[in-house]
Design a protein around this motif. Structure first.
Motif, PDB file in Angstrom:
ATOM      1  N   VAL A 145      43.003   4.346 -70.149  1.00  0.00           N
ATOM      2  CA  VAL A 145      41.864   5.030 -70.436  1.00  0.00           C
ATOM      3  C   VAL A 145      40.674   4.563 -69.407  1.00  0.00           C
ATOM      4  O   VAL A 145      40.219   3.770 -70.562  1.00  0.00           O
ATOM      5  N   ILE A 146      40.129   4.242 -68.700  1.00  0.00           N
ATOM      6  CA  ILE A 146      38.439   4.159 -67.648  1.00  0.00           C
ATOM      7  C   ILE A 146      37.484   4.428 -68.637  1.00  0.00           C
ATOM      8  O   ILE A 146      37.350   5.468 -67.882  1.00  0.00           O
ATOM      9  N   PRO A 147      36.761   3.718 -69.190  1.00  0.00           N
ATOM     10  CA  PRO A 147      35.455   4.344 -69.809  1.00  0.00           C
ATOM     11  C   PRO A 147      34.973   4.715 -68.564  1.00  0.00           C
ATOM     12  O   PRO A 147      34.485   3.698 -67.650  1.00  0.00           O
ATOM     13  N   GLU A 148      33.648   5.365 -68.974  1.00  0.00           N
ATOM     14  CA  GLU A 148      32.138   5.391 -68.596  1.00  0.00           C
ATOM     15  C   GLU A 148      32.576   5.735 -66.886  1.00  0.00           C
ATOM     16  O   GLU A 148      31.812   4.804 -65.542  1.00  0.00           O
ATOM     17  N   PHE A 149      33.756   6.148 -66.035  1.00  0.00           N
ATOM     18  CA  PHE A 149      33.573   6.567 -64.356  1.00  0.00           C
ATOM     19  C   PHE A 149      33.367   8.289 -64.946  1.00  0.00           C
ATOM     20  O   PHE A 149      34.228   8.548 -65.317  1.00  0.00           O
ATOM     21  N   ASN A 150      32.434   8.238 -64.005  1.00  0.00           N
ATOM     22  CA  ASN A 150      31.584   8.918 -63.215  1.00  0.00           C
ATOM     23  C   ASN A 150      32.474   9.774 -61.723  1.00  0.00           C
ATOM     24  O   ASN A 150      32.031  11.061 -61.756  1.00  0.00           O
ATOM     25  N   ALA A 151      32.755   9.201 -60.954  1.00  0.00           N
ATOM     26  CA  ALA A 151      33.139   9.107 -59.632  1.00  0.00           C
ATOM     27  C   ALA A 151      33.645  10.506 -58.630  1.00  0.00           C
ATOM     28  O   ALA A 151      35.424  10.554 -60.609  1.00  0.00           O
ATOM     29  N   SER A 152      34.239  10.747 -58.604  1.00  0.00           N
ATOM     30  CA  SER A 152      34.472  12.605 -57.962  1.00  0.00           C
ATOM     31  C   SER A 152      35.685  11.603 -57.127  1.00  0.00           C
ATOM     32  O   SER A 152      36.022  11.293 -56.876  1.00  0.00           O
ATOM     33  N   ILE A 153      36.855  12.037 -57.501  1.00  0.00           N
ATOM     34  CA  ILE A 153      37.798  11.672 -56.887  1.00  0.00           C
ATOM     35  C   ILE A 153      39.200  12.524 -56.230  1.00  0.00           C
ATOM     36  O   ILE A 153      39.615  13.210 -56.228  1.00  0.00           O
ATOM     37  N   LYS A 154      39.476  11.789 -55.040  1.00  0.00           N
ATOM     38  CA  LYS A 154      40.302  12.402 -53.844  1.00  0.00           C
ATOM     39  C   LYS A 154      41.310  12.724 -54.161  1.00  0.00           C
ATOM     40  O   LYS A 154      42.662  14.021 -53.442  1.00  0.00           O
ATOM     41  N   SER A 155      42.088  11.670 -54.739  1.00  0.00           N
ATOM     42  CA  SER A 155      43.785  11.351 -54.074  1.00  0.00           C
ATOM     43  C   SER A 155      43.953   9.354 -54.698  1.00  0.00           C
ATOM     44  O   SER A 155      43.090   9.098 -55.139  1.00  0.00           O
ATOM     45  N   ALA A 156      44.951   9.759 -56.122  1.00  0.00           N
ATOM     46  CA  ALA A 156      45.273   8.724 -56.689  1.00  0.00           C
ATOM     47  C   ALA A 156      46.514   8.187 -56.272  1.00  0.00           C
ATOM     48  O   ALA A 156      47.474   9.291 -56.017  1.00  0.00           O
ATOM     49  N   LYS A 157      47.275   7.561 -55.855  1.00  0.00           N
ATOM     50  CA  LYS A 157      48.391   7.052 -55.409  1.00  0.00           C
ATOM     51  C   LYS A 157      48.929   5.060 -55.592  1.00  0.00           C
ATOM     52  O   LYS A 157      48.213   4.823 -55.850  1.00  0.00           O
ATOM     53  N   LEU A 158      50.077   5.045 -56.529  1.00  0.00           N
ATOM     54  CA  LEU A 158      50.268   3.560 -56.769  1.00  0.00           C
ATOM     55  C   LEU A 158      50.531   2.917 -54.754  1.00  0.00           C
ATOM     56  O   LEU A 158      51.079   3.745 -53.656  1.00  0.00           O
ATOM     57  N   PHE A 159      50.034   1.826 -55.277  1.00  0.00           N
ATOM     58  CA  PHE A 159      49.440   1.438 -53.812  1.00  0.00           C
ATOM     59  C   PHE A 159      50.665   0.505 -53.396  1.00  0.00           C
ATOM     60  O   PHE A 159      51.293   0.957 -51.923  1.00  0.00           O
TER      61      PHE A 159
END
Length: 435
Positions: A385-399
């Motif tokens: 859990v990353i606190p205070e994260f407000n940005a909008s995410i387009k995609s997320a993947k393992l590098f």
């Protein structure tokens, strides 16, 4: 009387300000470009090497053992590093993924590791080796496309003109009184040599200001001299304080910017906006120490590099070569391991800035444009859990595998779910593309 005191104090502050910084400094275009290169470079090799390596007790041995001037002068007479190979050193750095080298041209013992006409107390005049190792290293760096920085000590336990003396070296027998202005002129002469005889110099790395914090170091003159001789040359000063005018990057010793866990480091309030560099040891010592058993693991070293990047800083990782001119095998092995990691993951380090996620003990983030790299370093749970994260995410993947990662905005922050089987023992990197 009170008005006179105020006027005198104002005048004193004005004079002091004139002497501690290069006033009205405007960096050239080549200097600004060098700053940008440096900010993107991320990883360099620090080399502490001098006649002190003979004693195998670190670079402070003259002070720590209170070795007299006359006794210490015997060391150069049997300093003969016949196995020194500049090209081999540079290839070790390059193989580690390093983009620059910073080497000690003169340390606190006052012995110069280059051919200096300003003093015969140097490697060419006083050792059986009789060769200019800095010249050889400069040629090897140019051949391999590695930038070269020169460490230069402001502090000198050998030169009588380093007077009044500072906090260190006061029990060294044989030190005499001298002329401070003559010492400043001596430093100017040596810096002129370094900046005219060794090709393009990427930067000057000063150290020792802390020995006499209130001294007039004539930085205005010294910084101006450097920038006039080589405008692109970056100036850094390990004074553990706020940046002074004329300096081009800020350094942090054994500490991440603003953390000051050492107690002598730079406070968070004094962290500036110029490019940053953290310097650290690969074991416990800067100079060669025969009994140093504090060798850092692969994980510790990679974490140091990743954490530094997460703070928007370079890492300058030090080795202390042996008196024969060889870098220790275990250090070469560790550097190669970092290089192997960077061959795979370097995209998440080189050319990045500190990411929008604030660093913590469990993670840091680096960023290029709208691509955010979250480096999960310590926490071994499956949900982060990353606190205070407000940005909008387009995609997320393992590098590493490009496998999609589940993310969810919650009241506590950004939830990232990664099965333990997909996590990496050293650094699990999540690549997030922001909208």
């Amino acid at each position: 009387m009170k008005r006179i005191r105020i006027l005198l104090l104002t005048l004193l502050l004005f004079i002091t300000a004139e002497n501690i910084a290069q006033t009205n400094y405007e960096p050239t275009q080549s200097n600004l470009e060098a700053r940008q290169w440096f900010e993107d470079a991320k990883f360099g090799l620090f080399i502490h090497w001098g006649v002190y390596s003979i004693l195998g007790d670190g670079e402070w041995v003259m002070n720590n053992q209170n070795i007299s001037i006359d006794a210490y002068k015997k060391l150069p007479s049997f300093f003969n590093p016949i196995e020194f190979n500049a090209e081999e050193w540079v290839k070790i750095a390059k193989n580690a993924g390093m983009t620059y080298i910073t080497i000690t041209t003169r340390h606190h013992d006052g012995f110069s590791m280059f051919d200096s006409k300003a003093s015969d107390y140097n490697i060419v005049e006083k050792t059986p080796y009789g060769k200019d190792v800095i010249k050889d290293l400069a040629k090897a760096c140019e051949k391999e496309g590695i930038k070269l920085f020169f460490y230069y000590s402001l502090l000198d336990w050998h030169n009588d003109d380093y007077f009044p003396r500072g906090k260190t070296g006061n029990d060294i027998e044989g030190r005499k009184e001298g002329d401070w202005d003559a010492y400043i002129n001596f430093m100017k002469a040596q810096l002129t040599e370094l900046l005219t005889n060794y090709g393009d110099v990427a930067g000057i790395w000063f150290d020792g200001d802390w020995d006499k914090k209130d001294e007039n170091w004539h930085y205005d003159e010294i910084y101006k001299l450097i920038h006039e001789l080589q405008p692109q040359c970056l100036i850094g000063n390990n004074h553990h304080d706020a940046l002074k005018q004329g300096e081009d990057f800020q350094m942090f010793e054994r500490d991440l910017p603003g953390e000051n866990k050492t107690g002598f480091g730079t406070s968070e309030s004094n962290v500036g906006r110029l490019p940053k560099e953290v310097c650290a040891t690969i074991n416990g010592s800067w100079g060669f120490d025969l009994q140093d058993k504090k060798h850092k693991s692969k994980k510790e070293l990679i974490h140091y590099l990743v954490r530094a990047s997460g703070f928007g800083s370079n890492l300058l990782l030090n080795v202390g070569p042996m008196p024969n001119g060889k870098i220790q095998d275990e250090h070469i092995q560790s550097l190669a391991e970092i290089g192997d990691w960077l061959k795979i993951n370097g995209e998440t380090i080189y050319g990045t800035k500190a990411g929008i996620i604030a660093p913590s003990k469990d993670w840091v983030s680096t960023q290029k444009g709208n691509v955010l790299y979250v480096h999960l370093l310590e926490n071994r749970t499956t949900a982060f859990v990353i606190p205070e994260f407000n940005a909008s995410i387009k995609s997320a993947k393992l590098f590493a595998t490009k496998k999609k990662v589940k993310t969810k905005q919650t009241k506590d922050g950004l939830l990232i779910e990664i099965p333990e089987s997909d996590q990496n023992d050293i650094d699990t990197i999540v690549e997030i593309t922001l909208k």
